[in-house]
Design an enzyme around this catalytic site. Structure first.
Site, mmCIF file in Angstrom:
data_model
loop_
_atom_site.group_PDB
_atom_site.id
_atom_site.type_symbol
_atom_site.label_atom_id
_atom_site.label_comp_id
_atom_site.label_asym_id
_atom_site.label_seq_id
_atom_site.Cartn_x
_atom_site.Cartn_y
_atom_site.Cartn_z
ATOM 1 N N CYS A 94 8.492 -3.472 4.272
ATOM 2 C CA CYS A 94 7.514 -3.565 3.186
ATOM 3 C C CYS A 94 8.013 -2.664 2.055
ATOM 4 O O CYS A 94 9.225 -2.521 1.878
ATOM 5 C CB CYS A 94 6.107 -3.204 3.670
ATOM 6 S SG CYS A 94 5.945 -1.561 4.400
ATOM 7 N N TRP A 95 7.127 -2.066 1.283
ATOM 8 C CA TRP A 95 7.578 -1.294 0.124
ATOM 9 C C TRP A 95 8.323 -0.032 0.533
ATOM 10 O O TRP A 95 9.437 0.239 0.083
ATOM 11 C CB TRP A 95 6.383 -0.952 -0.762
ATOM 12 C CG TRP A 95 6.665 0.042 -1.833
ATOM 13 C CD1 TRP A 95 6.071 1.254 -2.009
ATOM 14 C CD2 TRP A 95 7.622 -0.064 -2.902
ATOM 15 N NE1 TRP A 95 6.597 1.918 -3.098
ATOM 16 C CE2 TRP A 95 7.555 1.118 -3.666
ATOM 17 C CE3 TRP A 95 8.546 -1.046 -3.258
ATOM 18 C CZ2 TRP A 95 8.357 1.342 -4.774
ATOM 19 C CZ3 TRP A 95 9.355 -0.818 -4.375
ATOM 20 C CH2 TRP A 95 9.260 0.363 -5.118
#
Length: 349
Positions: A94-95
């Site tokens: 993810c980020w």
């Protein structure tokens, strides 16, 4: 079940599938090549959770967001991953390698898959891209293919690639032809980050001991900015100049930019950007030709009055080895002549 720790960027190729758990808009902006997008929260859900976090705090945001995450993970299990075998090994990011990818990894491991999390997530990938560009661009054995407007430089690069040469097609990566009229109809340019990801991926695949052909470019291709390390390397590299007569260049331009005649008003509006350089009377004449799809006289004057003088001024200014350039003359720029140009350029490096 595996108990291995978070995976590093260099090990991403060891997995069966690379899953980007971020929202669709984050994925569209840029992602690791080869990844598929399976959002843990979509864009609207992410906005809702963010608003709740600001207004009501972390607990309420996690309570509402957790329900959304569970629903989305269930959809992915019932859909895209319904038939994956027990020995399937996905890598999830993810980020920043936090809750979103962590939630997916936890669920996938409960199913029985050897799911792993990318350490640092997309943020770490972005650091990798920047590091690759800064480290490898100065090592490239570049040969800069130059030539006045209409010299078929990009097509010559394609012919070089077809003949086995290493080619860095910056305009292809940027989805733009690099001039005022370079926007390709119906084709959006990538984001700056996505361009740099693709650029780093291409450069990583080069044999650094062998020559790489690249077209002479300015700092910007459309709205894409070239990395400073690459620009500096290009400007310090030897140049190869295609010399073609004006008639051949004009014929090539009329073939290569024929689509500009499909929307005369849009073309006329683009030409307005040159008003300060060429005056209202010249621009009015060019705009009339554009609206009437009279590309032959328009391209002839644009080349003679704008592009050729600009080329003459800019090359010596920007390329440090311009005075030592090696020139390759050609009487024509049809497909046969372009293939021959590529063969000649290969003999010069």
């Amino acid at each position: 079940m595996s108990t291995r720790g978070p995976v590093q960027v260099a090990d991403r190729h060891l997995f069966d599938c690379l899953i980007d758990a971020r929202s669709p808009s984050e994925f569209a902006l840029d992602h690791i090549p080869g990844a598929i997008n399976c959002p843990v929260l979509d864009d609207d859900e992410r906005r809702i959770v963010g608003t709740i976090y600001k207004q009501q705090g972390a607990f309420e945001a996690r309570r509402v967001g957790g329900a959304m995450v569970a629903a989305n993970l269930a959809k992915h299990l019932q859909g895209r991953f319904a038939n994956m075998p027990h020995d399937w090994k996905p890598l999830v990011y993810c980020w920043r390698g936090g809750l979103r990818s962590g939630s997916m990894v936890a669920w996938w491991r409960l199913v029985g898959w050897d799911a792993q999390q990318l350490a640092g997530g997309y943020k770490r990938w972005r650091q990798h891209v920047i590091a690759v560009l800064e480290a490898l661009c100065p090592q490239l054995q570049l040969h800069v293919v130059s030539g006045a407007t209409g010299s078929a430089k990009t097509r010559v690069l394609h012919a070089l690639a077809e003949q086995g040469a290493q080619v860095l097609d910056l305009e292809g990566l940027a989805c733009h032809k690099g001039s005022l009229l370079g926007a390709v109809p119906g084709v959006e340019q990538p984001s700056q980050k996505a361009f740099e990801t693709q650029l780093a991926t291409v450069i990583e695949g080069f044999d650094l001991s062998q020559p790489v052909f690249v077209e002479a470019e300015s700092r910007k291709i459309g709205r894409i900015s070239l990395p400073t390390a690459l620009i500096e390397r290009m400007r310090a590299s030897p140049c190869l100049e295609i010399e073609a007569p004006a008639e051949a260049r004009q014929a090539f331009l009329l073939r290569d930019y024929a689509y500009l005649g499909d929307d005369g008003e849009a073309l006329a509006q683009r030409l307005d950007a040159l008003r300060a350089l060429h005056g209202k009377d010249t621009i009015a004449r060019w705009q009339d030709w554009a609206r009437q799809a009279q590309l032959a006289p328009l391209f002839a004057e644009l080349t003679e009055l704008h592009y050729d003088p600009l080329y003459a001024r800019s090359q010596a200014l920007h390329f440090h080895q311009w005075a030592e350039r090696r020139s390759v003359p050609t009487p024509a720029l049809d497909e046969a002549a372009i293939a021959q140009l590529a063969r000649q350029l290969l003999t010069l490096v």
